[in-house]
Design a protein around this motif. Sequence first.
Motif, PDB file in Angstrom:
ATOM      1  N   GLU A 101      20.681 -95.646 -40.578  1.00 31.60           N
ATOM      2  CA  GLU A 101      21.681 -95.015 -41.452  1.00 31.60           C
ATOM      3  C   GLU A 101      22.942 -95.880 -41.563  1.00 31.60           C
ATOM      4  N   TYR A 102      23.345 -96.470 -40.437  1.00 37.98           N
ATOM      5  CA  TYR A 102      24.524 -97.334 -40.491  1.00 37.98           C
ATOM      6  C   TYR A 102      24.210 -98.613 -41.255  1.00 37.98           C
ATOM      7  N   GLY A 103      23.002 -99.118 -41.117  1.00 33.56           N
ATOM      8  CA  GLY A 103      22.595-100.290 -41.902  1.00 33.56           C
ATOM      9  C   GLY A 103      22.672-100.009 -43.401  1.00 33.56           C
ATOM     10  N   ALA A 104      22.219 -98.824 -43.812  1.00 34.17           N
ATOM     11  CA  ALA A 104      22.302 -98.449 -45.230  1.00 34.17           C
ATOM     12  C   ALA A 104      23.758 -98.296 -45.656  1.00 34.17           C
ATOM     13  N   TYR A 105      24.577 -97.749 -44.790  1.00 35.88           N
ATOM     14  CA  TYR A 105      26.010 -97.615 -45.060  1.00 35.88           C
ATOM     15  C   TYR A 105      26.635 -99.008 -45.258  1.00 35.88           C
ATOM     16  N   MET A 106      26.273 -99.943 -44.391  1.00 39.27           N
ATOM     17  CA  MET A 106      26.825-101.290 -44.493  1.00 39.27           C
ATOM     18  C   MET A 106      26.386-101.970 -45.786  1.00 39.27           C
ATOM     19  N   TYR A 107      25.178-101.706 -46.228  1.00 35.51           N
ATOM     20  CA  TYR A 107      24.733-102.285 -47.504  1.00 35.51           C
ATOM     21  C   TYR A 107      25.688-101.869 -48.622  1.00 35.51           C
ATOM     22  N   ARG A 140      36.277 -99.601 -39.018  1.00 38.33           N
ATOM     23  CA  ARG A 140      35.283 -99.112 -39.982  1.00 38.33           C
ATOM     24  C   ARG A 140      34.290 -98.185 -39.294  1.00 38.33           C
ATOM     25  N   PHE A 141      33.810 -98.580 -38.122  1.00 36.67           N
ATOM     26  CA  PHE A 141      32.814 -97.750 -37.450  1.00 36.67           C
ATOM     27  C   PHE A 141      33.433 -96.436 -36.974  1.00 36.67           C
ATOM     28  N   LYS A 142      34.604 -96.523 -36.355  1.00 37.53           N
ATOM     29  CA  LYS A 142      35.227 -95.321 -35.792  1.00 37.53           C
ATOM     30  C   LYS A 142      35.725 -94.361 -36.870  1.00 37.53           C
ATOM     31  N   ASN A 143      36.500 -94.857 -37.794  1.00 36.31           N
ATOM     32  CA  ASN A 143      37.156 -93.982 -38.759  1.00 36.31           C
ATOM     33  C   ASN A 143      36.305 -93.699 -39.992  1.00 36.31           C
ATOM     34  N   ALA A 144      35.864 -94.752 -40.651  1.00 33.23           N
ATOM     35  CA  ALA A 144      35.150 -94.560 -41.916  1.00 33.23           C
ATOM     36  C   ALA A 144      33.749 -93.992 -41.699  1.00 33.23           C
ATOM     37  N   GLY A 147      33.899 -90.975 -38.571  1.00 33.23           N
ATOM     38  CA  GLY A 147      34.830 -89.937 -38.996  1.00 33.23           C
ATOM     39  C   GLY A 147      34.202 -88.903 -39.913  1.00 33.23           C
ATOM     40  N   ASP A 148      33.048 -89.223 -40.477  1.00 28.08           N
ATOM     41  CA  ASP A 148      32.309 -88.298 -41.342  1.00 28.08           C
ATOM     42  C   ASP A 148      31.233 -87.621 -40.487  1.00 28.08           C
ATOM     43  N   PRO A 149      31.330 -86.310 -40.261  1.00 30.79           N
ATOM     44  CA  PRO A 149      30.380 -85.614 -39.378  1.00 30.79           C
ATOM     45  C   PRO A 149      28.907 -85.798 -39.763  1.00 30.79           C
ATOM     46  N   LYS A 150      28.608 -86.004 -41.031  1.00 33.17           N
ATOM     47  CA  LYS A 150      27.203 -86.174 -41.426  1.00 33.17           C
ATOM     48  C   LYS A 150      26.623 -87.486 -40.888  1.00 33.17           C
ATOM     49  N   ASN A 151      27.498 -88.397 -40.480  1.00 35.56           N
ATOM     50  CA  ASN A 151      27.029 -89.668 -39.918  1.00 35.56           C
ATOM     51  C   ASN A 151      26.804 -89.606 -38.416  1.00 35.56           C
ATOM     52  N   ARG A 152      26.818 -88.414 -37.861  1.00 35.43           N
ATOM     53  CA  ARG A 152      26.582 -88.245 -36.424  1.00 35.43           C
ATOM     54  C   ARG A 152      25.284 -87.483 -36.162  1.00 35.43           C
ATOM     55  N   LYS A 158      24.800 -90.550 -32.991  1.00 39.63           N
ATOM     56  CA  LYS A 158      25.502 -89.596 -32.118  1.00 39.63           C
ATOM     57  C   LYS A 158      25.981 -90.315 -30.863  1.00 39.63           C
ATOM     58  N   MET A 159      25.102 -91.069 -30.241  1.00 43.17           N
ATOM     59  CA  MET A 159      25.448 -91.781 -29.012  1.00 43.17           C
ATOM     60  C   MET A 159      26.547 -92.823 -29.272  1.00 43.17           C
ATOM     61  N   GLN A 160      26.395 -93.612 -30.343  1.00 44.17           N
ATOM     62  CA  GLN A 160      27.364 -94.670 -30.602  1.00 44.17           C
ATOM     63  C   GLN A 160      28.709 -94.121 -31.087  1.00 44.17           C
TER      64      GLN A 160
END
Length: 175
Positions: A101-107, A140-144, A147-152, A158-160
């Motif tokens: 999911e984070y990889g897709a976000y980074m794209y 970027r990782f912490k806030n953006a 910071g969005d609950p759907k990204n947990r 969740k762990m990261q």
Amino acid sequence: MYSIRLVVFAILLCVTCGFSRYIETQTVNLICKMLPCNPPEMLVGKFCAAMEDNDVNGDGRVDGTDIGADLLNYNFDDDPCIVEEWEVVARWTCRYGYSKEYGAYMYKQFDVNQNGRVTAGDFITLNFTNADFLMAQYTRFKNAYCGDPKNRESPVDKMQCDEVDKLKPADIKCT
């Protein structure tokens, strides 16, 4: 008769789209198995690895030329000019140990000019000191992202995200 055709078309479209996503997921999984994946365990290590990978010429700055050169590490389909989403996902899960999911976000972040294609040209104007680039990774990782609950929702996220919540800017150092 027309409605039957419409239903058949809709089913084929859904199956094809679903199959396409399945193929991309399987390709990412295969690439990760083939590559020597050994991502850092802790987030600070992931941030530092990204900084090191992106300061290609080792001059203490991450600029568009460096990032353009690093994008060659994303080339899994023999098209070095355009980076596809699945290539970013493969790189960010394997090299850095982030979630798909984070990889897709980074794209989406990589497509700076928002034209639907990621190329070296998207990064041409970027110019950071290594310290600023490192802090941008953290922020970027912490806030953006976290910071969005759907990204947990994914276990990895969740762990990261729980880990980044405990970090302070002063903790973000590469030794």
